[in-house]
Design a protein around this motif. Structure first.
Motif, short mmCIF file in Angstrom:
data_model
loop_
_atom_site.label_atom_id
_atom_site.label_comp_id
_atom_site.label_asym_id
_atom_site.label_seq_id
_atom_site.Cartn_x
_atom_site.Cartn_y
_atom_site.Cartn_z
N LEU A 149 -8.08 90.97 -8.15
CA LEU A 149 -6.87 91.31 -7.41
C LEU A 149 -6.64 90.39 -6.23
CD1 LEU A 149 -7.11 95.20 -7.59
CD2 LEU A 149 -5.54 93.72 -8.84
N SER A 150 -7.70 89.98 -5.54
CA SER A 150 -7.52 89.14 -4.36
C SER A 150 -6.94 87.77 -4.72
CB SER A 150 -8.84 88.97 -3.61
OG SER A 150 -9.78 88.27 -4.41
N ALA A 151 -7.24 87.27 -5.92
CA ALA A 151 -6.72 85.98 -6.36
C ALA A 151 -5.52 86.13 -7.30
CB ALA A 151 -7.82 85.18 -7.05
N ARG A 152 -5.16 87.39 -7.62
CA ARG A 152 -4.05 87.66 -8.54
C ARG A 152 -4.26 86.93 -9.87
NH1 ARG A 152 -1.16 91.83 -6.94
NH2 ARG A 152 0.62 91.17 -8.16
N LEU A 153 -5.51 86.97 -10.36
CA LEU A 153 -5.89 86.27 -11.58
C LEU A 153 -6.36 87.27 -12.63
CD1 LEU A 153 -6.38 83.51 -12.98
CD2 LEU A 153 -8.72 83.65 -12.11
N ILE A 154 -5.80 87.14 -13.82
CA ILE A 154 -6.17 87.97 -14.96
C ILE A 154 -6.86 87.09 -15.99
CG2 ILE A 154 -5.28 89.33 -16.90
CD1 ILE A 154 -2.93 90.12 -15.06
N ILE A 155 -7.98 87.59 -16.51
CA ILE A 155 -8.70 86.92 -17.59
C ILE A 155 -8.54 87.78 -18.83
CG2 ILE A 155 -10.93 86.02 -18.38
CD1 ILE A 155 -9.89 84.76 -15.72
N GLU A 156 -8.02 87.19 -19.89
CA GLU A 156 -7.83 87.89 -21.15
C GLU A 156 -8.74 87.27 -22.20
OE1 GLU A 156 -5.75 90.59 -22.07
OE2 GLU A 156 -5.76 90.78 -19.89
N LEU A 157 -9.43 88.12 -22.94
CA LEU A 157 -10.27 87.67 -24.04
C LEU A 157 -9.60 88.08 -25.34
CD1 LEU A 157 -13.75 88.70 -22.63
CD2 LEU A 157 -12.52 86.55 -22.37
N PHE B 224 -8.82 83.26 -23.16
CA PHE B 224 -9.92 82.62 -23.88
C PHE B 224 -10.15 83.37 -25.19
CE2 PHE B 224 -10.82 82.03 -19.35
CZ PHE B 224 -10.94 80.65 -19.29
N TRP B 225 -10.47 82.63 -26.22
CA TRP B 225 -10.89 83.27 -27.46
C TRP B 225 -12.31 83.79 -27.25
CZ3 TRP B 225 -7.47 84.36 -31.03
CH2 TRP B 225 -6.32 83.57 -31.12
N ASN B 226 -12.62 84.88 -27.91
CA ASN B 226 -13.96 85.45 -27.80
C ASN B 226 -15.03 84.40 -28.13
OD1 ASN B 226 -12.92 87.96 -27.15
ND2 ASN B 226 -13.04 88.73 -29.23
N SER B 227 -14.78 83.60 -29.14
CA SER B 227 -15.76 82.59 -29.54
C SER B 227 -16.00 81.56 -28.42
CB SER B 227 -15.30 81.88 -30.81
OG SER B 227 -14.05 81.26 -30.62
N GLU B 228 -14.97 81.24 -27.65
CA GLU B 228 -15.14 80.30 -26.53
C GLU B 228 -16.13 80.85 -25.51
OE1 GLU B 228 -11.49 77.98 -24.94
OE2 GLU B 228 -10.75 79.92 -25.67
N VAL B 229 -16.02 82.13 -25.23
CA VAL B 229 -16.88 82.75 -24.23
C VAL B 229 -18.34 82.67 -24.66
CG1 VAL B 229 -17.44 84.90 -23.03
CG2 VAL B 229 -15.05 84.25 -23.39
N PHE B 230 -18.59 82.87 -25.95
CA PHE B 230 -19.96 82.84 -26.44
C PHE B 230 -20.49 81.42 -26.66
CE2 PHE B 230 -18.56 87.10 -27.86
CZ PHE B 230 -19.48 87.83 -27.12
N GLU B 231 -19.62 80.52 -27.10
CA GLU B 231 -20.07 79.18 -27.46
C GLU B 231 -19.93 78.16 -26.34
OE1 GLU B 231 -17.87 78.26 -31.01
OE2 GLU B 231 -18.60 80.06 -32.01
N GLU B 232 -19.03 78.40 -25.39
CA GLU B 232 -18.78 77.43 -24.32
C GLU B 232 -18.75 78.13 -22.96
OE1 GLU B 232 -15.27 75.13 -25.35
OE2 GLU B 232 -15.65 75.58 -27.45
#
Length: 90
Positions: A28-36, A65-73
């Motif tokens: 919330l402080s950075a007004r940034l949303i991360i979607e997987l 980000f794609w789920n695979s990106e989170v796990f692989e990169e």
């Protein structure tokens, strides 16, 4: 990866309701949303586009980000998130 203020001290909340939508992770402080996104998101392009427009109209920035990106990169994903957190807001 985003728990306990481990990423440069920024606090993220998980599964946050924002208007008619639920964001995966929000700083919330950075007004940034991360979607997987999993494979099902390829079938929901119109919905995702409307959702993104609504959230951006509320002055949030979104990173997807794609789920695979989170796990692989993992490191590359963290660098991208940290860059967005420390970049000046538009």
């Amino acid at each position: 990866m985003l728990r306990g203020r481990e990423l440069a001290g920024y606090k993220f909340r998980r599964q946050v309701p924002l208007g008619p939508y639920i964001a995966d992770f929000v700083c919330l402080s950075a007004r940034l949303i991360i979607e997987l996104d999993g494979s099902q998101h390829g079938e929901h392009v119109t919905y995702d586009s409307a959702r993104t427009k609504w959230l951006e109209a509320q002055n949030f920035r979104l990173l997807r980000f794609w789920n695979s990106e989170v796990f692989e990169e993992r490191e590359a994903v963290l660098v991208t998130i940290l860059s967005a957190l420390t970049a000046p807001s538009p």
